[in-house]
Motif scaffolding. Structure first.
Motif, PDB file in Angstrom:
ATOM      1  N   ILE A   1     -11.826 -29.281  40.046  1.00 56.12           N
ATOM      2  CA  ILE A   1     -12.528 -29.326  41.329  1.00 56.12           C
ATOM      3  C   ILE A   1     -13.284 -30.647  41.477  1.00 56.12           C
ATOM      4  O   ILE A   1     -13.253 -31.279  42.536  1.00 56.12           O
ATOM      5  CB  ILE A   1     -13.485 -28.112  41.458  1.00 56.12           C
ATOM      6  CG1 ILE A   1     -12.677 -26.835  41.642  1.00 56.12           C
ATOM      7  CG2 ILE A   1     -14.463 -28.313  42.605  1.00 56.12           C
ATOM      8  CD1 ILE A   1     -13.500 -25.556  41.552  1.00 56.12           C
ATOM      9  N   GLN A   2     -13.938 -31.077  40.417  1.00 60.49           N
ATOM     10  CA  GLN A   2     -14.678 -32.340  40.466  1.00 60.49           C
ATOM     11  C   GLN A   2     -13.743 -33.519  40.686  1.00 60.49           C
ATOM     12  O   GLN A   2     -14.060 -34.443  41.437  1.00 60.49           O
ATOM     13  CB  GLN A   2     -15.487 -32.526  39.178  1.00 60.49           C
ATOM     14  CG  GLN A   2     -16.680 -31.603  39.084  1.00 60.49           C
ATOM     15  CD  GLN A   2     -17.383 -31.647  37.734  1.00 60.49           C
ATOM     16  OE1 GLN A   2     -16.786 -31.998  36.718  1.00 60.49           O
ATOM     17  NE2 GLN A   2     -18.654 -31.272  37.732  1.00 60.49           N
ATOM     18  N   ASN A   3     -12.575 -33.472  40.043  1.00 62.52           N
ATOM     19  CA  ASN A   3     -11.598 -34.551  40.237  1.00 62.52           C
ATOM     20  C   ASN A   3     -11.081 -34.574  41.672  1.00 62.52           C
ATOM     21  O   ASN A   3     -10.917 -35.641  42.263  1.00 62.52           O
ATOM     22  CB  ASN A   3     -10.439 -34.408  39.247  1.00 62.52           C
ATOM     23  CG  ASN A   3     -10.828 -34.761  37.827  1.00 62.52           C
ATOM     24  OD1 ASN A   3     -11.792 -35.491  37.600  1.00 62.52           O
ATOM     25  ND2 ASN A   3     -10.105 -34.237  36.854  1.00 62.52           N
ATOM     26  N   LYS A   4     -10.827 -33.392  42.230  1.00 63.61           N
ATOM     27  CA  LYS A   4     -10.376 -33.324  43.631  1.00 63.61           C
ATOM     28  C   LYS A   4     -11.452 -33.857  44.561  1.00 63.61           C
ATOM     29  O   LYS A   4     -11.162 -34.561  45.530  1.00 63.61           O
ATOM     30  CB  LYS A   4     -10.021 -31.877  44.005  1.00 63.61           C
ATOM     31  CG  LYS A   4      -8.705 -31.413  43.442  1.00 63.61           C
ATOM     32  CD  LYS A   4      -8.407 -29.973  43.856  1.00 63.61           C
ATOM     33  CE  LYS A   4      -7.115 -29.489  43.250  1.00 63.61           C
ATOM     34  NZ  LYS A   4      -6.817 -28.086  43.614  1.00 63.61           N
ATOM     35  N   GLU A   5     -12.690 -33.509  44.263  1.00 57.54           N
ATOM     36  CA  GLU A   5     -13.804 -33.973  45.088  1.00 57.54           C
ATOM     37  C   GLU A   5     -13.913 -35.496  45.037  1.00 57.54           C
ATOM     38  O   GLU A   5     -14.109 -36.152  46.065  1.00 57.54           O
ATOM     39  CB  GLU A   5     -15.101 -33.328  44.609  1.00 57.54           C
ATOM     40  CG  GLU A   5     -16.275 -33.587  45.513  1.00 57.54           C
ATOM     41  CD  GLU A   5     -17.504 -32.836  45.040  1.00 57.54           C
ATOM     42  OE1 GLU A   5     -18.510 -33.507  44.771  1.00 57.54           O
ATOM     43  OE2 GLU A   5     -17.461 -31.601  44.926  1.00 57.54           O
ATOM     44  N   LYS A   6     -13.779 -36.067  43.849  1.00 58.38           N
ATOM     45  CA  LYS A   6     -13.822 -37.524  43.720  1.00 58.38           C
ATOM     46  C   LYS A   6     -12.691 -38.175  44.508  1.00 58.38           C
ATOM     47  O   LYS A   6     -12.887 -39.200  45.160  1.00 58.38           O
ATOM     48  CB  LYS A   6     -13.736 -37.925  42.241  1.00 58.38           C
ATOM     49  CG  LYS A   6     -14.987 -37.691  41.462  1.00 58.38           C
ATOM     50  CD  LYS A   6     -14.810 -38.085  40.004  1.00 58.38           C
ATOM     51  CE  LYS A   6     -16.045 -37.748  39.188  1.00 58.38           C
ATOM     52  NZ  LYS A   6     -15.873 -38.066  37.757  1.00 58.38           N
ATOM     53  N   LEU A   7     -11.512 -37.572  44.436  1.00 57.31           N
ATOM     54  CA  LEU A   7     -10.368 -38.108  45.167  1.00 57.31           C
ATOM     55  C   LEU A   7     -10.616 -38.048  46.679  1.00 57.31           C
ATOM     56  O   LEU A   7     -10.334 -39.003  47.400  1.00 57.31           O
ATOM     57  CB  LEU A   7      -9.105 -37.321  44.793  1.00 57.31           C
ATOM     58  CG  LEU A   7      -7.799 -37.793  45.400  1.00 57.31           C
ATOM     59  CD1 LEU A   7      -7.494 -39.221  44.960  1.00 57.31           C
ATOM     60  CD2 LEU A   7      -6.679 -36.860  45.004  1.00 57.31           C
ATOM     61  N   GLU A   8     -11.176 -36.941  47.135  1.00 56.71           N
ATOM     62  CA  GLU A   8     -11.495 -36.798  48.559  1.00 56.71           C
ATOM     63  C   GLU A   8     -12.522 -37.840  48.993  1.00 56.71           C
ATOM     64  O   GLU A   8     -12.403 -38.430  50.067  1.00 56.71           O
ATOM     65  CB  GLU A   8     -12.010 -35.391  48.865  1.00 56.71           C
ATOM     66  CG  GLU A   8     -10.937 -34.353  49.028  1.00 56.71           C
ATOM     67  CD  GLU A   8      -9.966 -34.677  50.145  1.00 56.71           C
ATOM     68  OE1 GLU A   8     -10.409 -35.022  51.261  1.00 56.71           O
ATOM     69  OE2 GLU A   8      -8.747 -34.604  49.894  1.00 56.71           O
ATOM     70  N   GLN A   9     -13.525 -38.045  48.160  1.00 59.64           N
ATOM     71  CA  GLN A   9     -14.541 -39.048  48.485  1.00 59.64           C
ATOM     72  C   GLN A   9     -13.917 -40.442  48.565  1.00 59.64           C
ATOM     73  O   GLN A   9     -14.232 -41.226  49.458  1.00 59.64           O
ATOM     74  CB  GLN A   9     -15.658 -39.037  47.436  1.00 59.64           C
ATOM     75  CG  GLN A   9     -16.566 -37.842  47.547  1.00 59.64           C
ATOM     76  CD  GLN A   9     -17.605 -37.774  46.432  1.00 59.64           C
ATOM     77  OE1 GLN A   9     -17.524 -38.492  45.432  1.00 59.64           O
ATOM     78  NE2 GLN A   9     -18.575 -36.886  46.599  1.00 59.64           N
ATOM     79  N   LYS A  10     -13.016 -40.707  47.640  1.00 62.92           N
ATOM     80  CA  LYS A  10     -12.332 -42.006  47.643  1.00 62.92           C
ATOM     81  C   LYS A  10     -11.505 -42.158  48.918  1.00 62.92           C
ATOM     82  O   LYS A  10     -11.524 -43.214  49.555  1.00 62.92           O
ATOM     83  CB  LYS A  10     -11.444 -42.119  46.400  1.00 62.92           C
ATOM     84  CG  LYS A  10     -10.752 -43.442  46.279  1.00 62.92           C
ATOM     85  CD  LYS A  10      -9.903 -43.499  45.037  1.00 62.92           C
ATOM     86  CE  LYS A  10      -9.129 -44.799  44.981  1.00 62.92           C
ATOM     87  NZ  LYS A  10      -8.223 -44.870  43.848  1.00 62.92           N
TER      88      LYS A  10
ATOM     89  N   THR B   1     -14.352 -24.218  32.560  1.00 56.04           N
ATOM     90  CA  THR B   1     -14.644 -25.641  32.405  1.00 56.04           C
ATOM     91  C   THR B   1     -13.496 -26.487  32.936  1.00 56.04           C
ATOM     92  O   THR B   1     -13.710 -27.482  33.639  1.00 56.04           O
ATOM     93  CB  THR B   1     -14.919 -25.966  30.919  1.00 56.04           C
ATOM     94  OG1 THR B   1     -16.023 -25.186  30.470  1.00 56.04           O
ATOM     95  CG2 THR B   1     -15.226 -27.437  30.727  1.00 56.04           C
ATOM     96  N   LYS B   2     -12.267 -26.086  32.626  1.00 51.18           N
ATOM     97  CA  LYS B   2     -11.093 -26.810  33.127  1.00 51.18           C
ATOM     98  C   LYS B   2     -11.034 -26.755  34.647  1.00 51.18           C
ATOM     99  O   LYS B   2     -10.768 -27.763  35.312  1.00 51.18           O
ATOM    100  CB  LYS B   2      -9.806 -26.225  32.531  1.00 51.18           C
ATOM    101  CG  LYS B   2      -9.583 -26.581  31.086  1.00 51.18           C
ATOM    102  CD  LYS B   2      -8.305 -25.943  30.567  1.00 51.18           C
ATOM    103  CE  LYS B   2      -8.129 -26.219  29.088  1.00 51.18           C
ATOM    104  NZ  LYS B   2      -6.919 -25.573  28.544  1.00 51.18           N
ATOM    105  N   LYS B   3     -11.281 -25.572  35.220  1.00 53.33           N
ATOM    106  CA  LYS B   3     -11.254 -25.435  36.680  1.00 53.33           C
ATOM    107  C   LYS B   3     -12.331 -26.298  37.327  1.00 53.33           C
ATOM    108  O   LYS B   3     -12.092 -26.933  38.359  1.00 53.33           O
ATOM    109  CB  LYS B   3     -11.433 -23.970  37.077  1.00 53.33           C
ATOM    110  CG  LYS B   3     -10.207 -23.132  36.829  1.00 53.33           C
ATOM    111  CD  LYS B   3     -10.417 -21.692  37.258  1.00 53.33           C
ATOM    112  CE  LYS B   3      -9.177 -20.863  36.964  1.00 53.33           C
ATOM    113  NZ  LYS B   3      -9.332 -19.467  37.356  1.00 53.33           N
ATOM    114  N   LEU B   4     -13.509 -26.320  36.727  1.00 52.03           N
ATOM    115  CA  LEU B   4     -14.599 -27.145  37.256  1.00 52.03           C
ATOM    116  C   LEU B   4     -14.208 -28.615  37.231  1.00 52.03           C
ATOM    117  O   LEU B   4     -14.448 -29.348  38.199  1.00 52.03           O
ATOM    118  CB  LEU B   4     -15.876 -26.900  36.461  1.00 52.03           C
ATOM    119  CG  LEU B   4     -17.090 -27.716  36.886  1.00 52.03           C
ATOM    120  CD1 LEU B   4     -17.477 -27.402  38.320  1.00 52.03           C
ATOM    121  CD2 LEU B   4     -18.253 -27.439  35.957  1.00 52.03           C
ATOM    122  N   GLU B   5     -13.600 -29.059  36.146  1.00 52.94           N
ATOM    123  CA  GLU B   5     -13.158 -30.450  36.054  1.00 52.94           C
ATOM    124  C   GLU B   5     -12.130 -30.761  37.131  1.00 52.94           C
ATOM    125  O   GLU B   5     -12.179 -31.823  37.749  1.00 52.94           O
ATOM    126  CB  GLU B   5     -12.578 -30.728  34.670  1.00 52.94           C
ATOM    127  CG  GLU B   5     -13.610 -30.851  33.570  1.00 52.94           C
ATOM    128  CD  GLU B   5     -12.993 -31.034  32.189  1.00 52.94           C
ATOM    129  OE1 GLU B   5     -11.755 -31.209  32.077  1.00 52.94           O
ATOM    130  OE2 GLU B   5     -13.753 -30.984  31.202  1.00 52.94           O
TER     131      GLU B   5
END
Length: 104
Positions: free
Chosen positions: A67-76, A61-65
């Motif tokens: 990854i999701q945070n990195k993805e959001k940062l990349e999108q930004k 769950t922590k790893k998924l979070e």
């Protein structure tokens, strides 16, 4: 598992009140006691496996979070980059218009 354990405990307490001079009863009691011990061992093993799985779940769950945070940062970053490119295109258009004016 818990239900079996309860039934075995009930059976053991009833058997303790019986006449133990009968060898069949003694064997049954010993068998039930062995089954109870085996169930306790299995219960302990299952609890350990559950704890281990829970830990794995928490880590995943922590790893998924992350990854999701990195993805959001990349999108930004992509959005910001696109905005910068748009700004540059607008500036370029403005400069080209100015050049056209000067050439006339």
């Amino acid at each position: 598992m818990i239900e079996k354990e309860k039934k075995l405990n009930e059976a053991l307490s009833k058997l303790k009140n019986l006449d133990l001079s009968n060898p069949d009863l003694k064997n049954n009691i010993n068998n039930l006691s062995s089954q109870k011990t085996q169930l306790e061992i299995e219960k302990s093993e299952l609890e350990d496996k559950y704890k281990s799985l829970l830990e794995v779940h928490t880590n995943l769950t922590k790893k998924l979070e992350e990854i999701q945070n990195k993805e959001k940062l990349e999108q930004k970053k992509q959005i910001e980059f696109s905005e910068k490119i748009d700004e540059l295109n607008q500036e370029t258009d403005t400069l080209l218009e100015e050049i056209d004016k000067w050439q006339m």
